[in-house]
Design an enzyme around this catalytic site. Structure first.
Site, short mmCIF file in Angstrom:
data_model
loop_
_atom_site.label_atom_id
_atom_site.label_comp_id
_atom_site.label_asym_id
_atom_site.label_seq_id
_atom_site.Cartn_x
_atom_site.Cartn_y
_atom_site.Cartn_z
N VAL A 119 -31.45 -5.22 11.58
CA VAL A 119 -30.55 -6.06 12.02
C VAL A 119 -30.93 -7.59 11.84
O VAL A 119 -31.84 -8.01 12.43
CB VAL A 119 -29.75 -5.99 13.66
CG1 VAL A 119 -28.97 -6.96 13.86
CG2 VAL A 119 -29.00 -4.56 13.48
N CYS A 120 -30.00 -8.51 11.17
CA CYS A 120 -30.04 -9.82 11.09
C CYS A 120 -29.17 -10.25 12.08
O CYS A 120 -28.30 -10.52 11.88
CB CYS A 120 -29.81 -10.54 9.79
SG CYS A 120 -30.18 -12.18 9.53
N LEU A 121 -29.57 -10.87 13.33
CA LEU A 121 -28.59 -11.49 14.29
C LEU A 121 -29.26 -12.43 14.85
O LEU A 121 -30.31 -12.48 15.61
CB LEU A 121 -28.31 -10.43 15.28
CG LEU A 121 -27.36 -10.52 16.18
CD1 LEU A 121 -25.79 -10.90 15.64
CD2 LEU A 121 -27.10 -9.67 17.13
N LEU B 224 -28.05 -9.83 5.10
CA LEU B 224 -29.39 -8.87 4.64
C LEU B 224 -28.94 -7.77 3.49
O LEU B 224 -29.71 -7.27 2.84
CB LEU B 224 -29.75 -8.09 5.89
CG LEU B 224 -30.62 -8.57 6.70
CD1 LEU B 224 -31.02 -7.91 7.70
CD2 LEU B 224 -32.01 -8.99 5.97
N ASN C 207 -25.11 -8.02 7.60
CA ASN C 207 -26.17 -8.59 8.23
C ASN C 207 -27.14 -7.10 8.82
O ASN C 207 -27.67 -7.45 9.66
CB ASN C 207 -25.62 -9.55 9.73
CG ASN C 207 -24.38 -10.44 9.22
OD1 ASN C 207 -23.44 -10.23 9.51
ND2 ASN C 207 -24.77 -11.36 8.27
#
Length: 158
Positions: free
Chosen positions: A58-60, A94, A50
């Site tokens: 950051v993919c959160l 990601l 991620n």
């Protein structure tokens, strides 16, 4: 304004492959903060489904989609990022390579994570990268000197 520069998070009883790693985290606050979520990025490289390997983005979900003005920077460093490292989501990647490896072979994934920790996330690696970027800045700042960026940053030690 430099907020939380040198803020450190240490995970206790960390039994993830990220154990022992130290990451610098760049946080950019939008004008509408805290009503709009900050942009978070890892400065030194990390191998994680991620987190984009090149940009460190950051993919959160909790930061990108379900952000609330009730959250603050402490939540990000003490809750969200440790949870991200402890529980990667390979279904929303990601970094496709990290996600595929994690789903296909957890042992190989853990080995690659540890390689990145040893190569990019030790105190020595961070110090060397900072020395390198400082010499780059000295060469590129011909007519002006910038005493630092306006964004908060923190250090996260796992």
């Amino acid at each position: 304004m430099k907020l939380m520069s040198d803020y450190e998070v240490t995970l206790v009883n960390d039994n993830t492959p990220f154990e022992g790693g130290i990451w610098k985290v760049h946080v950019e606050l939008p004008d509408q903060y805290p009503y709009k979520s900050p942009s978070i990025g890892f400065v030194n490289k990390i191998f994680h489904p991620n987190i984009d390997e090149l940009s460190g983005s950051v993919c959160l979900d909790v930061i990108n989609q379900t952000w609330s003005p009730m959250f603050d920077m402490i939540n990000i460093f003490e809750v969200f990022l440790p949870q991200l490292l402890g529980y990667p989501n390979a279904n929303d990647p990601l970094n496709g390579e990290a996600a595929a490896l994690m789903m296909r072979n957890k042992e190989q994934y853990a080995t690659k994570v540890k390689e990145y920790v040893n190569k990019y996330a030790t105190k020595e690696a961070i110090d060397a990268a900072e020395d390198e970027s400082e010499s780059d800045e000295e060469m590129s700042s011909v007519g002006s000197y910038d005493s630092g960026d306006e964004d908060p940053a923190g250090t996260m030690e796992v």
